[in-house]
Motif scaffolding. Structure first.
Motif, PDB file in Angstrom:
ATOM      1  N   ARG A 127      -6.570   3.311  -5.957  1.00 36.48           N
ATOM      2  CA  ARG A 127      -7.639   3.255  -4.945  1.00 36.48           C
ATOM      3  C   ARG A 127      -8.253   4.455  -4.509  1.00 36.48           C
ATOM      4  O   ARG A 127      -9.649   4.484  -4.296  1.00 36.48           O
ATOM      5  CB  ARG A 127      -7.049   2.560  -4.044  1.00 36.48           C
ATOM      6  N   ARG A 128      -7.506   5.522  -4.229  1.00 28.64           N
ATOM      7  CA  ARG A 128      -8.273   6.700  -4.020  1.00 28.64           C
ATOM      8  C   ARG A 128      -7.260   7.907  -4.413  1.00 28.64           C
ATOM      9  O   ARG A 128      -5.967   7.852  -4.290  1.00 28.64           O
ATOM     10  CB  ARG A 128      -8.219   6.994  -2.246  1.00 28.64           C
ATOM     11  N   PRO A 178      -2.429  18.648   1.298  1.00 32.23           N
ATOM     12  CA  PRO A 178      -2.655  17.437   2.122  1.00 32.23           C
ATOM     13  C   PRO A 178      -3.660  16.620   1.686  1.00 32.23           C
ATOM     14  O   PRO A 178      -4.205  15.742   2.602  1.00 32.23           O
ATOM     15  CB  PRO A 178      -3.063  18.484   3.378  1.00 32.23           C
ATOM     16  N   GLN A 179      -4.313  16.624   0.604  1.00 26.88           N
ATOM     17  CA  GLN A 179      -5.069  15.605   0.140  1.00 26.88           C
ATOM     18  C   GLN A 179      -4.482  14.267   0.130  1.00 26.88           C
ATOM     19  O   GLN A 179      -3.334  13.997   0.236  1.00 26.88           O
ATOM     20  CB  GLN A 179      -5.540  16.018  -1.231  1.00 26.88           C
ATOM     21  N   GLN A 180      -5.255  13.171  -0.125  1.00 22.10           N
ATOM     22  CA  GLN A 180      -4.598  11.679   0.073  1.00 22.10           C
ATOM     23  C   GLN A 180      -4.860  11.032  -1.263  1.00 22.10           C
ATOM     24  O   GLN A 180      -5.715  11.360  -2.003  1.00 22.10           O
ATOM     25  CB  GLN A 180      -5.790  10.905   1.347  1.00 22.10           C
ATOM     26  N   ARG A 181      -3.936  10.147  -1.267  1.00 19.97           N
ATOM     27  CA  ARG A 181      -3.592   9.445  -2.308  1.00 19.97           C
ATOM     28  C   ARG A 181      -3.379   7.856  -1.987  1.00 19.97           C
ATOM     29  O   ARG A 181      -2.310   7.977  -1.242  1.00 19.97           O
ATOM     30  CB  ARG A 181      -2.384   9.921  -3.293  1.00 19.97           C
ATOM     31  N   ILE A 182      -4.073   7.032  -2.293  1.00 21.36           N
ATOM     32  CA  ILE A 182      -3.814   5.645  -1.917  1.00 21.36           C
ATOM     33  C   ILE A 182      -3.696   4.742  -3.221  1.00 21.36           C
ATOM     34  O   ILE A 182      -4.579   4.859  -4.005  1.00 21.36           O
ATOM     35  CB  ILE A 182      -4.924   5.095  -1.172  1.00 21.36           C
ATOM     36  N   MET A 183      -2.787   3.618  -3.331  1.00 19.54           N
ATOM     37  CA  MET A 183      -2.260   3.062  -4.417  1.00 19.54           C
ATOM     38  C   MET A 183      -1.988   1.856  -3.774  1.00 19.54           C
ATOM     39  O   MET A 183      -1.391   1.638  -2.777  1.00 19.54           O
ATOM     40  CB  MET A 183      -1.408   3.750  -5.254  1.00 19.54           C
ATOM     41  N   ASN A 184      -2.427   0.689  -4.591  1.00 22.57           N
ATOM     42  CA  ASN A 184      -1.932  -0.658  -4.365  1.00 22.57           C
ATOM     43  C   ASN A 184      -0.868  -1.105  -5.559  1.00 22.57           C
ATOM     44  O   ASN A 184      -1.235  -0.786  -6.739  1.00 22.57           O
ATOM     45  CB  ASN A 184      -2.955  -1.654  -4.493  1.00 22.57           C
ATOM     46  N   ILE A 222       0.829  -1.065  -0.041  1.00 24.64           N
ATOM     47  CA  ILE A 222      -0.075   0.178   0.083  1.00 24.64           C
ATOM     48  C   ILE A 222       0.855   1.134   0.101  1.00 24.64           C
ATOM     49  O   ILE A 222       1.770   1.372   0.838  1.00 24.64           O
ATOM     50  CB  ILE A 222      -0.947  -0.078   1.256  1.00 24.64           C
ATOM     51  N   LEU A 223       0.594   2.242  -0.714  1.00 27.53           N
ATOM     52  CA  LEU A 223       1.085   3.600  -0.986  1.00 27.53           C
ATOM     53  C   LEU A 223       0.115   4.399  -0.522  1.00 27.53           C
ATOM     54  O   LEU A 223      -0.758   4.922  -1.396  1.00 27.53           O
ATOM     55  CB  LEU A 223       1.538   4.030  -2.257  1.00 27.53           C
ATOM     56  N   ASP A 224      -0.111   4.841   0.488  1.00 31.27           N
ATOM     57  CA  ASP A 224      -1.100   5.586   1.312  1.00 31.27           C
ATOM     58  C   ASP A 224      -0.297   6.983   1.764  1.00 31.27           C
ATOM     59  O   ASP A 224       0.056   7.125   2.726  1.00 31.27           O
ATOM     60  CB  ASP A 224      -1.740   5.060   2.368  1.00 31.27           C
ATOM     61  N   ASN A 225      -0.536   7.948   0.883  1.00 30.15           N
ATOM     62  CA  ASN A 225       0.199   9.250   1.062  1.00 30.15           C
ATOM     63  C   ASN A 225      -0.839  10.378   1.567  1.00 30.15           C
ATOM     64  O   ASN A 225      -1.785  10.653   0.819  1.00 30.15           O
ATOM     65  CB  ASN A 225       1.291   9.582   0.045  1.00 30.15           C
ATOM     66  N   HIS A 226      -0.573  11.287   2.400  1.00 30.24           N
ATOM     67  CA  HIS A 226      -1.309  12.448   2.884  1.00 30.24           C
ATOM     68  C   HIS A 226      -0.557  13.232   3.699  1.00 30.24           C
ATOM     69  O   HIS A 226       0.763  13.190   3.781  1.00 30.24           O
ATOM     70  CB  HIS A 226      -2.531  11.725   3.743  1.00 30.24           C
ATOM     71  N   ALA A 227      -1.114  14.390   4.360  1.00 31.32           N
ATOM     72  CA  ALA A 227      -0.281  15.281   5.208  1.00 31.32           C
ATOM     73  C   ALA A 227       0.604  14.525   6.112  1.00 31.32           C
ATOM     74  O   ALA A 227       1.647  15.100   6.352  1.00 31.32           O
ATOM     75  CB  ALA A 227      -1.213  16.426   5.483  1.00 31.32           C
ATOM     76  N   THR A 243      -7.157   8.608 -13.039  1.00 27.26           N
ATOM     77  CA  THR A 243      -8.538   8.326 -12.880  1.00 27.26           C
ATOM     78  C   THR A 243      -8.812   7.411 -11.919  1.00 27.26           C
ATOM     79  O   THR A 243      -8.183   6.346 -11.724  1.00 27.26           O
ATOM     80  CB  THR A 243      -9.365   8.306 -14.025  1.00 27.26           C
ATOM     81  N   PRO A 244      -9.974   7.548 -11.193  1.00 23.04           N
ATOM     82  CA  PRO A 244     -10.262   6.424 -10.262  1.00 23.04           C
ATOM     83  C   PRO A 244     -10.392   5.018 -10.909  1.00 23.04           C
ATOM     84  O   PRO A 244     -10.799   4.920 -11.910  1.00 23.04           O
ATOM     85  CB  PRO A 244     -11.601   6.611  -9.756  1.00 23.04           C
ATOM     86  N   ASN A 245      -9.783   4.063 -10.221  1.00 21.80           N
ATOM     87  CA  ASN A 245      -9.689   2.623 -10.550  1.00 21.80           C
ATOM     88  C   ASN A 245      -8.879   2.329 -12.053  1.00 21.80           C
ATOM     89  O   ASN A 245      -9.222   1.264 -12.456  1.00 21.80           O
ATOM     90  CB  ASN A 245     -10.938   1.945 -10.811  1.00 21.80           C
ATOM     91  N   ALA A 246      -8.012   3.414 -12.174  1.00 24.44           N
ATOM     92  CA  ALA A 246      -6.974   2.979 -13.326  1.00 24.44           C
ATOM     93  C   ALA A 246      -5.981   2.113 -12.839  1.00 24.44           C
ATOM     94  O   ALA A 246      -5.567   2.196 -11.834  1.00 24.44           O
ATOM     95  CB  ALA A 246      -6.512   4.445 -13.920  1.00 24.44           C
TER      96      ALA A 246
END
Length: 293
Positions: free
Chosen positions: A115-116, A261-267, A82-87, A239-242
């Motif tokens: 994912r997000r 500070p928005q969130q970005r989640i990738m698998n 998981i790559l979950d990046n935010h503030a 884009t979502p789910n790309a």
């Protein structure tokens, strides 16, 4: 929609339409996707609805999967991470790199699933190492082809870095012990296409073997800047789910850090590859394969 390939630039990148990655896939379709990857170096699929298990199983059709020593895994499919990046957890991928070149058999490819996403930003830029190599002068290409470089886990994941801090000192120390520096050719011959491309990257390449430190630093600094020329690049707006699937043997990429500070989640799933070589120092198994062809 029928299967279609839409190239994005003359050098690198294509969007593939008419494929549902969640569905069982024939060997013929898998081979078509593989050939598109070899031709375009990074391919994109939009509007995919993938569970972690489906994501993992699609990636595993291309080879054994690598499990990252530091990033947290996905519970349902621990081979993914998981790559979950935010503030509170800024990205550490905003530097040009090729994935996991700190092991003896770096990945053949990586498959990233959105994912997000933030409302704006968070693009990924990819660079074509074949085009970058061919754009160098012939004398420089010949010089680089005979060199090897040191790739070091500690350079990409220092003890005081964010990823190491999130993983914990014990986990980072164990990963450091398990991943000593390795040597790879500065110019790599692609094991499937036979084409040559640069194989040094800012993220993990520490120095060129056999050169004085100042000489190594000067050449690497030049190459790290060279691969960023627009002629070699494609910029992907997520884009979502790309899904993005890149050939790690002949690309580098850069995650644009402009969305906090928005969130970005990738698998991400990572498919292991072969030991890199240059045609002038081709291993016996590769020589046999070329002779058979």
């Amino acid at each position: 929609m029928p299967f279609q390939i839409q190239p994005l630039t003359p050098a690198i990148g294509a969007v593939i339409e008419g494929v549902d990655l969640a569905q069982p896939m024939s060997d013929d379709l898998l081979q078509t996707i593989r050939q598109a990857l070899l031709r375009h170096k990074v391919i994109f699929f939009q509007d995919q609805q993938l569970t972690p298990v489906q994501h993992r199983d699609f990636a595993a059709r291309f080879g054994p999967l690598h499990t990252h020593p530091l990033y947290p895994g996905v519970p349902e499919a621990p081979e993914l991470f998981i790559l979950d990046n935010h503030a509170g957890n800024p990205t550490d991928n905003d530097a040009w790199h090729t994935d996991i070149t700190f092991i003896e058999t770096p990945p053949m490819g990586s498959i990233l699933y959105a994912r997000r996403l933030p409302p704006l930003g968070g693009d990924t830029v990819f660079s074509d190492m074949k085009a970058a190599y061919e754009a160098l002068s012939a004398p420089l290409r010949n010089f680089l082809a005979g060199l090897d470089a040191v790739h070091d886990f500690a350079r990409g994941f220092p003890a005081r870095g964010r990823v190491a801090g999130a993983a914990g000192a014990e986990k980072h120390s164990r990963a450091l012990d398990e991943h000593p520096p390795v040597l790879h050719p500065v110019v790599r011959t692609h094991p499937e296409t036979g084409e040559d491309g640069l194989f040094v990257n800012y993220g993990f390449t520490e120095r060129i073997k056999g050169l004085r430190r100042k000489e190594s630093d000067a050449i690497l600094t030049m190459l790290f800047a060279h691969i960023q020329q627009p002629e070699f690049l494609v910029r992907w707006r997520w884009t979502p789910n790309a899904v993005a699937f890149w050939d790690n043997r002949v690309t580098q990429h850069y995650a644009v850090n402009d969305y906090l500070p928005q969130q970005r989640i990738m698998n991400r799933a990572t498919v292991l590859g072969d030991r890199p070589y240059h045609r002038s120092r081709m291993p016996a198994q590769a020589q046999a394969r070329v002779a058979a062809e």
